[in-house]
Design a protein around this motif. Structure first.
Motif, short mmCIF file in Angstrom:
data_model
loop_
_atom_site.label_atom_id
_atom_site.label_comp_id
_atom_site.label_asym_id
_atom_site.label_seq_id
_atom_site.Cartn_x
_atom_site.Cartn_y
_atom_site.Cartn_z
N SER A 1 0.84 -1.20 0.00
CA SER A 1 0.00 0.00 0.00
C SER A 1 0.88 1.26 0.00
O SER A 1 1.92 1.31 0.65
CB SER A 1 -0.90 -0.01 1.25
OG SER A 1 -1.56 1.22 1.39
N THR A 2 0.44 2.25 -0.75
CA THR A 2 1.21 3.50 -0.83
C THR A 2 1.32 4.20 0.53
O THR A 2 2.24 4.98 0.76
CB THR A 2 0.57 4.46 -1.84
OG1 THR A 2 -0.82 4.64 -1.51
CG2 THR A 2 0.69 3.92 -3.25
N SER A 3 0.37 3.94 1.41
CA SER A 3 0.41 4.56 2.74
C SER A 3 1.63 4.08 3.53
O SER A 3 2.17 4.81 4.37
CB SER A 3 -0.86 4.24 3.53
OG SER A 3 -1.00 2.83 3.70
N LEU A 4 2.08 2.84 3.24
CA LEU A 4 3.25 2.30 3.94
C LEU A 4 4.51 3.06 3.57
O LEU A 4 5.47 3.09 4.35
CB LEU A 4 3.41 0.81 3.59
CG LEU A 4 4.49 0.03 4.34
CD1 LEU A 4 4.18 0.00 5.83
CD2 LEU A 4 4.61 -1.39 3.78
N LYS A 5 4.47 3.69 2.41
CA LYS A 5 5.64 4.46 1.95
C LYS A 5 5.94 5.62 2.89
O LYS A 5 7.09 6.04 3.06
CB LYS A 5 5.37 4.98 0.54
CG LYS A 5 6.60 5.51 -0.19
CD LYS A 5 6.25 5.82 -1.64
CE LYS A 5 7.49 6.24 -2.42
NZ LYS A 5 7.17 6.51 -3.86
N THR A 6 4.87 6.12 3.51
CA THR A 6 5.02 7.25 4.43
C THR A 6 5.30 6.78 5.85
O THR A 6 6.17 7.32 6.55
CB THR A 6 3.75 8.12 4.42
OG1 THR A 6 3.50 8.56 3.09
CG2 THR A 6 3.92 9.34 5.33
N THR A 7 4.58 5.76 6.29
CA THR A 7 4.69 5.30 7.67
C THR A 7 5.95 4.47 7.92
O THR A 7 6.55 4.55 8.99
CB THR A 7 3.46 4.45 8.04
OG1 THR A 7 3.36 3.34 7.13
CG2 THR A 7 2.19 5.29 7.97
N ASN A 8 6.34 3.66 6.93
CA ASN A 8 7.53 2.81 7.10
C ASN A 8 8.23 2.65 5.75
O ASN A 8 8.06 1.63 5.07
CB ASN A 8 7.13 1.45 7.66
CG ASN A 8 8.34 0.66 8.17
OD1 ASN A 8 9.47 0.88 7.73
ND2 ASN A 8 8.10 -0.26 9.09
N LEU B 1 11.27 1.93 4.80
CA LEU B 1 12.15 0.78 4.62
C LEU B 1 11.35 -0.48 4.36
O LEU B 1 11.70 -1.31 3.49
CB LEU B 1 13.03 0.59 5.87
CG LEU B 1 14.14 1.64 6.07
CD1 LEU B 1 14.90 1.36 7.36
CD2 LEU B 1 15.09 1.63 4.88
N ASP B 2 10.26 -0.65 5.11
CA ASP B 2 9.40 -1.82 4.91
C ASP B 2 8.75 -1.78 3.53
O ASP B 2 8.63 -2.80 2.84
CB ASP B 2 8.33 -1.86 6.00
CG ASP B 2 7.56 -3.17 5.99
OD1 ASP B 2 8.15 -4.20 5.60
OD2 ASP B 2 6.36 -3.17 6.34
N TYR B 3 8.35 -0.56 3.12
CA TYR B 3 7.75 -0.40 1.78
C TYR B 3 8.75 -0.79 0.69
O TYR B 3 8.40 -1.52 -0.25
CB TYR B 3 7.31 1.05 1.58
CG TYR B 3 6.79 1.34 0.17
CD1 TYR B 3 5.45 1.10 -0.15
CD2 TYR B 3 7.64 1.81 -0.82
CE1 TYR B 3 4.98 1.35 -1.43
CE2 TYR B 3 7.19 2.05 -2.11
CZ TYR B 3 5.84 1.82 -2.42
OH TYR B 3 5.38 2.05 -3.68
N ALA B 4 10.00 -0.32 0.83
CA ALA B 4 11.01 -0.61 -0.18
C ALA B 4 11.28 -2.12 -0.27
O ALA B 4 11.40 -2.67 -1.38
CB ALA B 4 12.30 0.12 0.15
N GLY B 5 11.32 -2.79 0.85
CA GLY B 5 11.57 -4.23 0.85
C GLY B 5 10.45 -5.00 0.18
O GLY B 5 10.69 -5.91 -0.62
N LYS B 6 9.20 -4.62 0.51
CA LYS B 6 8.06 -5.31 -0.09
C LYS B 6 7.91 -4.98 -1.59
O LYS B 6 7.46 -5.81 -2.37
CB LYS B 6 6.78 -4.94 0.66
CG LYS B 6 6.72 -5.52 2.07
CD LYS B 6 5.41 -5.21 2.78
CE LYS B 6 5.37 -5.85 4.16
NZ LYS B 6 4.09 -5.55 4.87
N ALA B 7 8.31 -3.76 -1.96
CA ALA B 7 8.26 -3.40 -3.38
C ALA B 7 9.25 -4.24 -4.18
O ALA B 7 8.93 -4.70 -5.29
CB ALA B 7 8.58 -1.91 -3.54
N ILE B 8 10.43 -4.46 -3.61
CA ILE B 8 11.43 -5.31 -4.27
C ILE B 8 10.91 -6.74 -4.39
O ILE B 8 11.07 -7.40 -5.43
CB ILE B 8 12.77 -5.29 -3.49
CG1 ILE B 8 13.42 -3.92 -3.60
CG2 ILE B 8 13.70 -6.37 -4.04
CD1 ILE B 8 13.86 -3.56 -4.99
N ASP B 9 10.26 -7.23 -3.33
CA ASP B 9 9.68 -8.58 -3.38
C ASP B 9 8.62 -8.69 -4.47
O ASP B 9 8.54 -9.71 -5.18
CB ASP B 9 9.06 -8.94 -2.02
CG ASP B 9 10.12 -9.15 -0.94
OD1 ASP B 9 11.27 -9.43 -1.30
OD2 ASP B 9 9.76 -9.03 0.26
N GLY B 10 7.82 -7.64 -4.63
CA GLY B 10 6.80 -7.63 -5.68
C GLY B 10 7.43 -7.67 -7.06
O GLY B 10 6.95 -8.38 -7.96
#
Length: 519
Positions: free
Chosen positions: A455-462, A464-473
């Protein structure tokens, strides 16, 4: 009896004279053809490593940027069926010179295209494809008319350097040019995607000038009447069919007006085109060559090999840049050994075909290709670059083992007077396969990545977690693409067992010639 007499005449043919009875240098003409065709084939995949840069400069999405390849394949697929008619109707030298001029014009338009107009850039790409659609099949027909059957395996192997190495080295070539400025003939070239068109333009300009001196008319011509209905059916059929597939990456598979309807309309027109060719005394494209089992099987396997190659080749530069964070140049360097492998093995595979046959080489080639692709399904952010290089080189080794022997085998299966139509049919099948697989992989990969993005909201709240999950995707999307490429390799391996193990391009013709000479 007449056929045997024709074969007896073929054995006495002097391959060092053109159709007008004039002596010429076959090797000088061959080298010029190889260089010119290499220039057009290089354009097919040269944008592979440039796609992220094009996305940024033109402010477009990945699926839109992929149109630079899919629309190239669309125009190429339209032109290839017409090549048989043109080769029969018009002088060889005139066709080549015209093709080179069109290629130069297409490169210049793409080079000069403003970043505010993606359509202008695509127009330049399509002109390049028109030239490639003429020069690739024309090269194979010329080789058959320039060299005796006993040399065909080795000569087709040289042709394989163009057909195989051109697309294979494209991503590396563009990555190198975009890495930094370069000094070319005393001129400083900027690090830009535009430079990848500028350098080939100079080479094509030189080849165009030399073509007026070194090219000769080697393909027999006759006054073939243009069947306008066949031309219209061909252009609409192949054009609309491929256009439908090019829209898949941006519109998805369920969009009726731009995807489903064009594909259906294309199939209808292609069917009408085929039926008309079967009933014409002088067909526009003689599809009766597919009645030859060996030719049909080799064409099918070549299409599968093309799809297996494109299944990884189109997505690997994106994987290296987006997942490994490599520059365009570094991603090109990772692919360079594989491209060189293709160039080294292709002529050797052509020579090997003369001794061991297409069946054994194809089975071995697809085996190597499949084994080399399996590890791609497990790539991740920690996969060493040298491991990717090794596996990519292994895949290119397998592709080279398949491509040239099968191309020579396909030409061997047909009489000389059917080679132009056989080459056009063979090249059309491969163009369709390329366009379909690029559209398929672009859409599937993009959809898998999109569906697995956090979720794009994760980009703001976390972040690093967003970047990791984006790479997994992204990894899931690329793994899917690589799996499809593996699937084509496995199917090709199975179909290869049904081939006849003919040895030596032209060996069948040689046997008929010898029989004809003794009767």
């Amino acid at each position: 009896m007449a056929s045997n007499q024709n074969h007896a005449m073929d054995i006495e043919k002097d391959y060092s004279i053109d159709i007008h009875g004039n002596k010429y240098s076959r090797w000088a003409m061959l080298i010029l053809i190889l260089i010119g065709t290499f220039g057009s084939m290089l354009m097919q995949t040269s944008l592979g490593t440039a796609i992220p840069t094009l996305m940024k400069d033109f402010d477009i999405t990945m699926s839109t940027a992929q149109q630079a390849t899919t629309w190239f394949l669309l125009a190429n697929g339209i032109m290839v069926p017409i090549s048989a008619y043109l080769a029969t109707k018009f002088p060889t030298r005139w066709l080549y010179s015209t093709s080179y001029i069109i290629l130069f014009a297409g490169m210049f338009i793409a080079y000069a295209a403003p970043t505010s107009s993606w359509g202008v850039f695509l127009a330049g790409r399509m002109l390049q494809a028109v030239a490639a659609g003429l020069t690739m099949p024309l090269m194979q027909v010329c080789l058959v008319n320039m060299f005796p059957p006993k040399q065909m395996g080795a000569v087709m192997g040289l042709g394989g350097i163009v057909i195989g190495l051109g697309p294979a080295i494209g991503p590396t070539f563009s990555g190198w040019l975009m890495s930094s400025s370069h000094n070319f003939l005393g001129i400083v070239l900027p690090a830009s995607w535009r430079t990848m068109f500028l350098v080939p333009m100079v080479i094509v300009a030189i080849v165009t000038v030399l073509s007026f001196f070194l090219m000769r008319d080697v393909i027999p011509n006759r006054p073939v009447k243009l069947d306008l209905i066949s031309l219209v059916e061909s252009v609409i059929g192949f054009g609309v069919f491929l256009w439908g597939f090019t829209n898949v990456s941006s519109d998805g598979w369920t969009k009726f007006s731009t995807v489903i309807l064009p594909i259906i309309v294309g199939i209808v027109f292609i069917t009408a085109f085929i039926l008309r060719q079967l009933n014409l005394k002088e067909p526009f494209l003689d599809v009766r060559v597919f009645k030859n089992k060996q030719f049909t099987l080799t064409t099918l396997i070549l299409a599968l090999a093309t799809m297996a190659m494109m299944g990884v080749e189109m997505m690997l530069p994106l994987y290296l840049q987006q997942v490994h964070a490599l520059s365009a140049f570094d991603s090109g360097l990772v692919l360079m050994p594989g491209a060189l492998m293709m160039g080294i093995i292709s002529p050797l595979a052509g020579i090997a075909f003369d001794k061991v046959g297409a069946k054994r080489l194809s089975i071995l080639g697809f085996s190597i290709l499949a084994v080399g692709t399996i590890p791609f399904l497990f790539f991740n952010t920690a996969t060493p670059d040298h491991f990717v290089t090794t596996l990519y080189g292994l895949r290119m080794f397998g592709i080279a083992m398949v491509m040239m022997p099968l191309t020579a085998s396909a030409m061997n299966a047909l009489p000389v007077d059917e080679v132009a139509h056989g080459t056009a049919s063979n090249s059309t099948a491969r163009s369709l396969a390329s366009a379909v697989v690029v559209a398929l992989l672009s859409s599937v990969t993009q959809n898998v990545i999109t569906n697995n993005l956090p979720s794009t909201s994760l980009k703001t709240t976390n972040p690093l977690d967003y970047a990791g999950k984006a790479i997994d995707g992204m990894l899931k999307g690329y793994h899917t693409s690589f799996a499809i490429g593996l699937g084509f390799a496995v199917v090709g391996f199975i179909v290869a067992f049904f081939l006849s193990n003919t040895k030596g391009a032209g060996s069948k013709a040689k046997k008929e010639i010898e029989q004809g000479g003794t009767k």
